[in-house]
Design an enzyme around this catalytic site. Structure first.
Site, PDB file in Angstrom:
ATOM      1  N   LYS A  87       0.953  -1.335   0.212  1.00 36.49           N
ATOM      2  CA  LYS A  87       0.185   0.292  -0.124  1.00 36.49           C
ATOM      3  C   LYS A  87       0.848   0.911  -0.246  1.00 36.49           C
ATOM      4  CE  LYS A  87      -3.958   1.896   0.175  1.00 36.49           C
ATOM      5  NZ  LYS A  87      -3.525   3.189  -0.280  1.00 36.49           N
ATOM      6  N   LYS A 111       4.816   2.207   8.634  1.00 33.37           N
ATOM      7  CA  LYS A 111       4.118   2.565   9.545  1.00 33.37           C
ATOM      8  C   LYS A 111       2.506   1.862   9.471  1.00 33.37           C
ATOM      9  CE  LYS A 111       3.445   6.745   6.763  1.00 33.37           C
ATOM     10  NZ  LYS A 111       3.253   7.624   6.019  1.00 33.37           N
ATOM     11  N   LYS A 123       4.918   2.865  -2.795  1.00 34.60           N
ATOM     12  CA  LYS A 123       5.223   4.306  -3.373  1.00 34.60           C
ATOM     13  C   LYS A 123       5.465   3.737  -4.533  1.00 34.60           C
ATOM     14  CE  LYS A 123       4.491   7.856  -0.704  1.00 34.60           C
ATOM     15  NZ  LYS A 123       3.252   7.756   0.260  1.00 34.60           N
ATOM     16  N   ASN A 238      -3.061  19.891   1.650  1.00 35.21           N
ATOM     17  CA  ASN A 238      -4.116  18.469   2.518  1.00 35.21           C
ATOM     18  C   ASN A 238      -3.917  18.545   3.890  1.00 35.21           C
ATOM     19  OD1 ASN A 238      -6.693  17.193   2.371  1.00 35.21           O
ATOM     20  ND2 ASN A 238      -4.834  15.567   2.554  1.00 35.21           N
ATOM     21  N   SER A 367      -7.311   5.547   4.445  1.00 34.99           N
ATOM     22  CA  SER A 367      -7.020   4.099   3.002  1.00 34.99           C
ATOM     23  C   SER A 367      -7.875   2.534   3.431  1.00 34.99           C
ATOM     24  CB  SER A 367      -5.946   4.095   2.925  1.00 34.99           C
ATOM     25  OG  SER A 367      -5.519   5.536   1.928  1.00 34.99           O
TER      26      SER A 367
END
Length: 434
Positions: A87, A111, A123, A238, A367
């Site tokens: 992810k 993470k 990534k 953001n 997510s």
């Protein structure tokens, strides 16, 4: 032949391939090495976990609006998928490098483990300048990159998300392109997409909300009330803008924010909704904002505030910045904002640093919620999403804090110990397939 697990055999450790000492990947490795020592990590596991599982590079040809063909470099790094499908976001920027993407993918691995989300780390990036590209060019770039990565992406393999200079619309193009190749709609192939296409309520604000949650937890540890605290936020994208707004709603006085045009400071506090409206009306920029004093980004980082939230890019808090910093708490909204050389200085000064792999994990947490909802075909209310996000981030903060106290180390190393130990244990249980 059985796999040999000997935590005491340090002699077979092998250093990773030489890399730039100032690179983001080196920054990640320096922290990873400390955690590996604390955990007495098996040398073979060390070798496996410190490097990407797979690296994909592609040339992305795009027909520009002029009719000319321009070729962009595309990258996708899968760091690890021991805990589940990998992810991680996709960023569009002119300075994207393989070292940066490798580091970001590794940070995603730790993470996800820190917040107990069953994903691995990945990534992606495309070397481009989206500010100089039309919507049509960006769509063609996105669709070709997705097509090139069709055998990499997948709801059970690798799940992209927004990152720097990418957004809901770009995720929608990824969803559509992947679905066209699959000959069926695959909502769960990407997260951070519009709610109308299976996105989750609360996903847009999730990273900033997570920053707010762990900031409050950190303030509680030093016996400070939010109403008595001043905050400076570097970066007003953001993450930074949402974190500033939510911290102000909790009673904090946000005295400074910044973007690429510099910092904007008001000792009496900024009206964050008004600043957000100004940015919206000013083409996404803080430039020429008049309700504050203009300062540099470096000056913002060294302001006399209770809480500093670096929410811009990597390597912003250097050794010299750390020496001049006055904040009591640093909450890393960005990935890798503090260079390793600054860690010891901040620790000696008694600054409580909530590290990136904990502080900004709200995004990947929601997510995961989005992915779960897509797989179920049943969607949650905003209230439920935010409630579960708060619980996840609070539990993760407490886990990291307890681990740091146990090993008498910083929260950063505590977070790495939590993340690395979880992935290493999963690897031990799964074994090495041969």
């Amino acid at each position: 032949m059985p796999f040999k697990f000997d935590v005491h055999d340090r002699s077979v450790y092998r250093e990773p391939a030489p890399i730039d000492q100032d690179s983001p990947f080196q920054s990640m490795m320096e922290r990873f090495d400390i955690a590996a020592e604390i955990l007495e990590l098996n040398p073979g596991f060390y070798e496996y976990l410190c490097r990407p599982a797979r690296v994909f590079m592609t040339s992305v040809p795009v027909v520009m609006d002029t009719g000319h063909v321009k070729v962009f470099d595309g990258i996708r790094v899968i760091h690890n998928n021991v805990l589940g499908p990998s992810k991680g976001g996709i960023r569009y920027a002119p300075d994207v490098t393989l070292s940066e993407v490798k580091a970001l993918a590794a940070w995603m691995t730790w993470k996800c483990a820190v917040v107990d989300v069953p994903f691995g780390g990945a990534k992606g990036g495309v070397v481009c300048n989206p500010s100089e590209m039309s919507p049509g060019e960006l769509e063609r770039l996105t669709r070709r990159y997705t097509s090139d990565m069709f055998n990499v992406f997948g709801p059970d393999r690798d799940i992209p998300a927004p990152d720097m200079n990418t957004n809901e619309q770009i995720m929608a193009w990824i969803l559509d392109t992947y679905s066209m190749h699959s000959r069926r709609t695959e909502n769960a192939v990407v997260t951070g997409k519009p709610v109308a296409l299976g996105g989750s309520e609360g996903r847009h604000e999730a990273t900033g909300r997570g920053v707010m949650t762990v900031t409050l937890a950190a303030l509680e540890q030093i016996d400070r009330s939010p109403s008595d605290c001043t905050v400076a936020v570097q970066g007003f994208g953001n993450v930074g803008s949402v974190a500033a707004q939510l911290l102000q709603e909790q009673g904090c006085t946000v005295v400074a924010v910044s973007d690429v045009t510099g910092g904007y400071y008001n000792a009496d506090g900024l009206d964050i909704p008004a600043v957000q409206q100004y940015v919206k009306e000013n083409g996404g920029s803080l430039e020429d904002y008049t309700e504050a004093t203009h300062i540099t980004n470096e000056e913002l980082l060294t302001l006399d505030v209770d809480v500093l939230v670096p929410a811009a890019k990597e390597d912003q808090i250097t050794k010299s910045i750390a020496e001049d910093m006055q904040a009591r708490v640093v909450v890393e909204g960005a990935n890798g904002p503090t260079v390793p050389a600054a860690d010891d200085i901040l620790n000696e000064k008694g600054v409580l640093v909530v590290p990136d792999i904990l502080a900004n994990a709200g995004g990947v947490t929601v997510s995961y919620f989005e992915w779960v909802q897509d797989r179920q075909g049943y969607f949650w209310s905003l209230k439920r999403v935010n409630k579960r996000l708060k619980r996840t981030m609070t539990d993760a903060f407490n886990r990291v804090y307890e681990t740091a106290e146990k090993h008498d180390t910083s929260l950063r190393i505590g977070a790495y110990v939590v993340g690395v130990s979880k992935v290493a244990e999963a690897l031990r249980l799964r074994g090495i397939y041969a």
